[in-house]
Design a protein around this motif. Structure first.
Motif, short mmCIF file in Angstrom:
data_model
loop_
_atom_site.label_atom_id
_atom_site.label_comp_id
_atom_site.label_asym_id
_atom_site.label_seq_id
_atom_site.Cartn_x
_atom_site.Cartn_y
_atom_site.Cartn_z
N ASP A 23 -10.15 11.58 17.10
CA ASP A 23 -10.18 11.80 15.32
C ASP A 23 -9.85 11.04 15.11
OD1 ASP A 23 -8.92 13.22 13.63
OD2 ASP A 23 -7.35 14.03 15.13
N ASN A 24 -10.66 10.84 14.58
CA ASN A 24 -10.70 8.85 13.43
C ASN A 24 -10.72 9.74 12.08
OD1 ASN A 24 -10.64 6.71 15.45
ND2 ASN A 24 -12.53 6.92 15.08
N SER A 25 -9.99 10.77 11.42
CA SER A 25 -9.35 10.89 10.18
C SER A 25 -8.77 11.16 9.52
CB SER A 25 -9.72 12.52 10.08
OG SER A 25 -9.39 13.43 11.04
N CYS A 26 -8.67 10.36 8.55
CA CYS A 26 -7.37 10.55 7.58
C CYS A 26 -7.27 11.61 6.16
CB CYS A 26 -8.10 8.71 6.11
SG CYS A 26 -7.24 7.36 6.62
N ASP A 27 -6.88 12.38 6.37
CA ASP A 27 -5.97 12.97 5.41
C ASP A 27 -5.48 12.96 4.38
OD1 ASP A 27 -5.23 15.17 4.19
OD2 ASP A 27 -4.27 16.15 5.83
N GLU A 28 -6.40 13.10 3.10
CA GLU A 28 -5.91 12.28 1.96
C GLU A 28 -5.29 13.12 1.34
OE1 GLU A 28 -8.85 10.64 -0.70
OE2 GLU A 28 -10.17 10.81 0.67
N ASP A 29 -4.17 14.33 1.47
CA ASP A 29 -3.45 14.93 0.95
C ASP A 29 -2.33 14.69 1.91
OD1 ASP A 29 -1.78 16.98 -0.30
OD2 ASP A 29 -2.48 19.04 1.05
N ARG A 76 -6.94 3.79 1.99
CA ARG A 76 -7.83 5.29 2.42
C ARG A 76 -8.54 4.18 3.46
NH1 ARG A 76 -10.71 8.80 2.83
NH2 ARG A 76 -12.86 9.46 1.96
N ASP A 77 -8.87 2.90 3.11
CA ASP A 77 -10.54 2.52 3.83
C ASP A 77 -10.11 2.25 5.42
OD1 ASP A 77 -9.00 0.34 2.24
OD2 ASP A 77 -10.16 -1.01 2.23
N GLU A 78 -9.02 1.98 5.86
CA GLU A 78 -8.05 1.38 6.61
C GLU A 78 -7.75 2.21 7.71
OE1 GLU A 78 -8.11 -1.61 8.13
OE2 GLU A 78 -8.99 -1.83 6.47
N CYS A 79 -7.32 3.55 6.49
CA CYS A 79 -6.74 4.78 7.30
C CYS A 79 -5.07 4.32 8.14
CB CYS A 79 -7.61 5.31 8.47
SG CYS A 79 -7.65 7.30 8.85
N GLU A 80 -4.50 3.72 6.91
CA GLU A 80 -2.96 3.20 7.14
C GLU A 80 -2.08 3.81 6.00
OE1 GLU A 80 -3.79 -0.57 9.53
OE2 GLU A 80 -3.13 -0.37 7.31
N LEU A 81 -1.23 4.21 6.31
CA LEU A 81 -0.38 4.07 5.30
C LEU A 81 1.34 3.47 5.23
CD1 LEU A 81 1.14 6.41 3.13
CD2 LEU A 81 2.36 7.10 5.15
N VAL A 82 1.16 2.89 4.36
CA VAL A 82 2.58 1.81 4.02
C VAL A 82 3.06 2.31 4.08
CG1 VAL A 82 2.71 -1.18 2.92
CG2 VAL A 82 0.01 0.07 4.32
N LEU A 83 4.26 1.66 4.83
CA LEU A 83 6.00 2.34 3.87
C LEU A 83 6.60 0.98 3.69
CD1 LEU A 83 6.46 5.36 6.80
CD2 LEU A 83 5.67 5.41 4.28
N ILE A 84 6.88 0.63 2.06
CA ILE A 84 8.04 -0.19 1.60
C ILE A 84 8.88 0.30 1.65
CG2 ILE A 84 8.35 -1.93 -0.10
CD1 ILE A 84 5.14 -0.66 -0.91
N ASN A 85 10.01 -1.08 2.25
CA ASN A 85 11.58 -0.71 2.85
C ASN A 85 11.69 0.19 3.28
OD1 ASN A 85 13.65 -1.51 2.10
ND2 ASN A 85 14.40 0.20 0.53
N TRP A 86 11.31 0.15 4.60
CA TRP A 86 11.44 0.94 5.40
C TRP A 86 12.82 0.33 6.37
CZ3 TRP A 86 10.36 5.24 7.47
CH2 TRP A 86 10.29 5.78 8.42
N THR A 87 13.28 2.01 6.82
CA THR A 87 14.54 1.25 7.80
C THR A 87 13.99 2.33 8.63
OG1 THR A 87 16.18 0.63 5.66
CG2 THR A 87 16.52 1.84 8.54
N SER A 88 14.02 2.27 10.58
CA SER A 88 14.00 2.90 11.46
C SER A 88 15.60 3.98 11.81
CB SER A 88 13.29 2.05 12.38
OG SER A 88 12.19 1.35 12.25
N GLN A 104 -0.54 3.86 11.32
CA GLN A 104 -1.67 4.63 11.26
C GLN A 104 -2.14 6.85 10.88
OE1 GLN A 104 -5.46 2.61 11.74
NE2 GLN A 104 -4.07 1.39 11.33
N ILE A 105 -3.65 6.84 9.84
CA ILE A 105 -3.22 7.92 10.32
C ILE A 105 -4.38 8.63 10.52
CG2 ILE A 105 -3.34 9.64 7.89
CD1 ILE A 105 -3.04 7.79 6.10
N SER A 106 -3.82 10.02 11.77
CA SER A 106 -4.95 11.18 12.15
C SER A 106 -4.81 11.86 11.96
CB SER A 106 -4.69 10.57 13.30
OG SER A 106 -5.96 11.11 14.33
N GLY A 107 -5.87 12.21 11.13
CA GLY A 107 -5.82 13.80 10.36
C GLY A 107 -4.27 14.09 10.29
N LYS A 108 -3.91 15.35 10.60
CA LYS A 108 -1.94 15.09 9.89
C LYS A 108 -0.87 14.45 10.45
CE LYS A 108 -3.81 18.76 7.58
NZ LYS A 108 -4.10 18.58 5.72
N GLU A 109 -0.93 13.78 11.09
CA GLU A 109 -0.82 12.71 11.53
C GLU A 109 -0.56 11.70 11.87
OE1 GLU A 109 0.56 12.79 16.85
OE2 GLU A 109 -0.81 13.85 16.16
#
Length: 125
Positions: A23-29, A76-88, A104-109
């Motif tokens: 599952d290498n899909s990227c969900d744009e929504d 999109r081309d990396e199928c990634e989400l960048v979270l800026i100012n992230w705190t764990s 990384q984004i995989s479908g809805k995960e």
């Protein structure tokens, strides 16, 4: 020659099956809430908003609330989400305070870790 053709006829369908199981899909929504379901005693989610901001919410088992916000960007081309100012928050996430977190984004995960697949990742509901 027949043996070689026989192997090819077996390997090709197996290769196609392998590719279709990935599952290498990227969900744009991406707008909405993604929940971490590692513990039923905790409430833990990331809410991605339309204006490219997010809220990271965590209520631990003692009902102590932690919340933080920042901006997000979809790559999109990396199928990634960048979270800026992230705190764990939470025991399974790598410590990080006011940093840039790439997931990384995989479908809805949202995949924070491949090693702790279900414990550290967030699923859209």
């Amino acid at each position: 020659m027949d043996s070689l053709l026989s192997r090819k006829s077996i390997l090709f369908p197996m290769f196609i099956l392998f590719l279709s199981s990935c599952d290498n899909s990227c969900d744009e929504d991406l707008v909405g809430k993604f929940y971490n379901l590692a513990s039923v005693k905790e409430e833990h989610y990331i809410e991605l908003k339309k204006d490219s901001t997010y809220v990271h919410f965590y209520k631990d088992s003692s009902a102590k609330i932690h919340s933080h916000s920042g901006n997000w960007k979809f790559v999109r081309d990396e199928c990634e989400l960048v979270l800026i100012n992230w705190t764990s928050f939470g025991k399974f996430l790598t410590p990080c305070d006011s940093c840039i977190k790439i997931v990384q984004i995989s479908g809805k995960e949202l995949l924070f870790s491949y090693d702790l697949k279900r414990e550290s990742n967030f699923i859209k509901k």
